[in-house]
Design an enzyme around this catalytic site. Structure first.
Site, PDB file in Angstrom:
ATOM      1  NE  ARG A 643      -3.715   0.662   2.381  1.00  0.00           N
ATOM      2  CZ  ARG A 643      -4.380   0.004   3.318  1.00  0.00           C
ATOM      3  NH1 ARG A 643      -3.944   0.000   4.543  1.00  0.00           N
ATOM      4  NH2 ARG A 643      -5.476  -0.656   3.022  1.00  0.00           N
ATOM      5  N   GLY A 719      12.357   3.465   0.111  1.00  0.00           N
ATOM      6  CA  GLY A 719      13.499   4.369  -0.059  1.00  0.00           C
ATOM      7  C   GLY A 719      14.536   3.905  -1.067  1.00  0.00           C
ATOM      8  CD  GLU A 720      17.967   1.215   1.004  1.00  0.00           C
ATOM      9  OE1 GLU A 720      19.169   0.985   0.955  1.00  0.00           O
ATOM     10  OE2 GLU A 720      17.238   0.842   1.941  1.00  0.00           O
TER      11      GLU A 720
HETATM   12 MO1  MOS Z   1      20.114   2.705   3.303  1.00  0.00          MO
HETATM   13  S1  MOS Z   1      21.683   2.556   2.013  1.00  0.00           S
HETATM   14  O1  MOS Z   1      20.132   1.163   4.033  1.00  0.00           O
HETATM   15  O2  MOS Z   1      20.434   3.970   4.350  1.00  0.00           O
END
Ligand code: MOS
Length: 753
Positions: A643, A719-720
């Site tokens: 979500r 984030g990644e």
């Molecule tokens: Mo991220 S590179 O695990 O802060």
């Protein structure tokens, strides 16, 4: 019907303070009588300091102290206290392990005076020949990094040799990725001040509690005596996850001088002392039947770490789980080189490894004459091949389909150099994105005040990702208050432990803890209401009640009679109501969520599912055949991350990841002088990153299917994954445009003409 905040594309809670300058970053905290520290760095990469002459520097006006290994405070080893960038403490001996190592710290009453004096500190060295090149030092390899088990690093399944020879088609290729640096806009900075035996650090960190534990250990203090404050972080990307030596130096200098000490790293220093993405050389061997089904995958990684670390890029992890391959071998070999320590860098291992794997899949698609998407579909892993578990939720096939549609993949003519626009060569490329879904324990305090305001406190941090905003959204919805009445307080180690913000885990860990805290608080409020003779809810059971717009309503009567939270508190004579919740997603809470599960080795229940996010990246490039210039003209990123908690901040996360992937593919490269291991590119003029004209509109599409098993919100981290697969999609597009396969990043113009 109440307004639902979760999922909305809401503006950031911290937008106004940020654009009006009210958001205070580490170096900006108004601390009275602060003095300034500047570090002196080594000019050799390996050897010994014979002497450091500080006499001239000490004579300069305003200088308060100069610390070197000869007079520095002795610090305890803290490598076992958490995540630390270097396994040794600064200024404890005369050894030099890399170019730019801090060898002294100068403290003066102004920054200018500290800088001036620092220039006068003269070191003489006994230099040794440094190890720079991975290839030359590999034979001295050592036990791989400590955060991953042997099994994850060295994976064997089936019979790799038999599998490779069984394929009708085989390819074996070597790819490499260079050292890259994070370069957040806000440099690392610390203001350290002591009050008796209590230390306060105004910092920029991805992990308040990690820093607290490490600093406490180093200085021999109980953790409660260290207070870390980091309300705003100007970008982290991994380099602010581990604790680095300059924080120790600031604390040391503050204790030595009895003053509050500010230490801000310069942009140049950011290239040597706060970590980087280590270089990788990766060999991929693939074999497939004529129909494209993989019979074997071998991924051998050679990478590097420093003399003072064990961290390395785990490139092969995605290779163990991305495709359904019966025969697999994944290995890593690590060399120590005389560079600063590598550290997590947006998607460590998952950005670098899939560059090789997803480039090789493209090469295999050409060998087989199969469309690159079709090849991936034929090798789709229905369960996680690395452990046989079902994925908690996986919509990768839909990512391929929707991405192809949005991008217009069907217009692609497979032959390299077959698509043109005027004199430009056009290339289409794609790759799979993947990142593990991580979650950790998190604790939250939540308070409802008599005036209806709701305060959420958590010792987590917002790296610019949107933590403030999604915390408020979750609290508002579950608690049934307008989001404007939610006050999110984070970035302070006096708040309960929210865990480290790394591995894309914050939303997926703190979010559910906020949800649980709000449910607990709601139950307390209901308890008051059902015992309140004047309340509509009087005598009801909690499941008959609904919570919205700051009121308790009766379910069956919908918008009818209701009680204001403020009235309930007032009549109960309560100034506030509080809940404290600590949620461990891998412990009993998880067991409850997933039903009975057998305990694993550590006594915790075994994870019942494989937790992963997936996506598909599509790139269009325009290449100038005479100049070798690559322009990225279009990009589509389709993401399956469970979500979506906030479509605005989530889109920004993915776009940011794609932009960095673009930099990784085409520009970023930290150059070391091969003779002396000194860093050549230590500023943003020599180390190129994408700027606005380099970046096209990036279309982000979310599948937005809640993960039913991962947590109460159904949300995985974000984030990644945005960077993963991007470099391969671009390299594949460049091949399609030009017929040139570049296997060593970055793809610079000279390689294409
Ligand atoms: Mo991220 S590179 O695990 O802060």
């Amino acid at each position: 019907m109440t307004v639902v905040a979760i999922g909305q594309a809401l503006d950031r809670k911290d937008a106004l303070p940020k654009v009006t300058g009210k958001a205070v970053y580490a170096a900006e905290h108004p601390v009275p009588d602060v003095v300034h520290a500047v570090t002196v760095q080594s000019t050799i990469a390996k050897g010994r300091i014979v002497s450091i002459d500080t006499r001239a520097a000490a004579q300069r006006p305003g200088v308060l102290t100069i610390l070197t290994h000869a007079n520095a405070t002795k610090l305890a080893d803290a490598a076992d206290a958490g995540m630390i960038g270097e396994d040794r403490q600064p200024l404890q001996d005369d050894l030099v392990h890399y170019d730019g190592q801090h060898i002294a710290v100068v403290v003066a009453d102004t920054l200018e005076r500290a800088l001036d004096a620092a220039l006068l500190v003269k070191a003489t060295y006994e230099a040794q020949r440094p190890d720079v090149e991975l290839e030359e030092t590999l034979d001295a390899g050592f036990a791989p990094e400590k955060f991953l088990t042997e099994d994850e690093l060295q994976v064997r399944r089936g019979e790799i040799t038999a599998g490779l020879t069984a394929g009708a088609v085989q390819i074996e290729r070597i790819y490499s990725t260079p050292v890259e640096h994070h370069n957040p806009m806000e440099p690392h900075a610390t203001i350290a001040s002591w009050d008796g035996d209590e230390l306060t650090l105004r910092e920029t960190t991805q992990g308040l509690y990690n820093m607290r534990g490490i600093i406490a250990k180093a200085f021999g203090l109980p953790p409660q005596k260290v207070h870390v404050i980091s309300p705003y972080v100007g970008g982290g990307f991994g380099c602010k996850g581990f604790v680095w030596p300059h924080t120790m130096l600031a604390a040391m200098a503050a204790r030595e001088t009895g003053r509050a000490v500010k230490l801000v790293l310069s942009r140049q220093q950011m290239f040597s002392v706060i970590g980087h993405r280590g270089r990788t050389v990766q060999m991929i061997s693939l074999a497939a039947a004529k129909d494209g089904r993989l019979t074997a995958l071998r991924h051998a990684t050679a990478t590097e770490t420093s003399e003072v670390s064990t961290f390395m890029e785990p490139c092969g992890l995605a290779s163990t789980m991305l495709y359904a391959v019966p025969n697999i071998a994944v290995t890593h070999k690590v060399a120590r080189v005389n560079k600063g320590s590598p550290t997590p860098t947006r998607a460590p291992g998952e950005a670098t490894g899939p560059f090789a794997l997803e480039s090789a899949m493209d090469e295999l698609a050409y060998e087989l004459g199969i469309d690159p998407i079709e090849l991936r579909v034929r090798n789709h892993a229905d369960v996680d091949p690395s452990n046989g578990k079902a994925f908690s939720s996986k919509h990768l096939l839909e990512c391929y389909r929707r991405g192809a549609e949005a991008f217009g993949w069907s217009r692609r003519t497979p032959q390299p150099r077959s698509m043109r626009d005027g004199r430009h060569l056009i290339g289409f490329g794609m790759a799979t994105a993947t990142y593990p879904a991580n979650r950790r324990s998190a604790a939250v305090d939540m308070t409802l005040f008599a005036d209806g305001q709701l305060r959420v406190r958590c010792g987590t941090q917002d790296l610019g990702t949107g933590t403030y905003t999604i915390v408020a959204q979750v609290a508002a919805d579950v608690m049934g208050v307008p989001i404007g009445q939610v006050h999110c307080e984070i970035g302070d180690s006096r708040f309960p432990n929210g865990g480290i913000s790394g591995g894309s885990s914050t939303a997926a860990s703190v979010g559910p803890a906020v949800e649980a805290a709000a449910r607990t608080l709601r139950a307390k409020l209901a308890e008051l209401a059902v015992h309140d003779p004047r309340a509509v809810a009087h005598g009801r059971a909690e499941d008959q009640l609904a919570f919205a717009e700051g009121r308790i309503l009766l379910n069956e009567r919908g918008g009818g009679a209701s009680d204001l939270y403020t009235d309930i508190l007032r009549r109960a004579n309560r100034p506030s109501l509080e809940a404290h919740v600590s949620l461990d997603p891998t412990g009993t809470d998880a067991a409850k969520l997933h039903g009975a599960v057998s305990p694993g080795n550590d006594g915790k229940p075994e994870e019942p599912f494989s937790w992963h996010s997936f996506g598909a990246q599509f790139a269009e490039v325009r290449v100038d055949p005479d100049l070798g210039e690559v322009r990225v003209s279009r990009f589509v990123s389709v993401q399956d991350i469970g979500r979506v908690l906030n479509h605005k901040t989530a889109r920004s996360q993915i776009q940011g990841g794609v932009v960095w992937g673009l930099g990784m593919a085409l520009m970023e490269h930290t150059v070391f002088d091969r003779r002396n291991a000194r860093i050549v590119t230590r500023n943003l003029a020599d180390y190129l990153v994408p700027v606005n004209p380099d970046v096209p509109d990036i279309e982000v599409i979310f599948i937005d299917e809640p993960d039913p098993h991962f947590n109460a919100l159904g949300a995985r981290g974000i984030g990644e994954i945005g960077i993963t697969g991007v470099a391969a999609a671009l390299a594949n597009a460049v091949y399609h445009a030009t017929g040139k396969r570049v296997r060593d990043l970055p793809i610079t113009p000279d390689l294409l003409i």
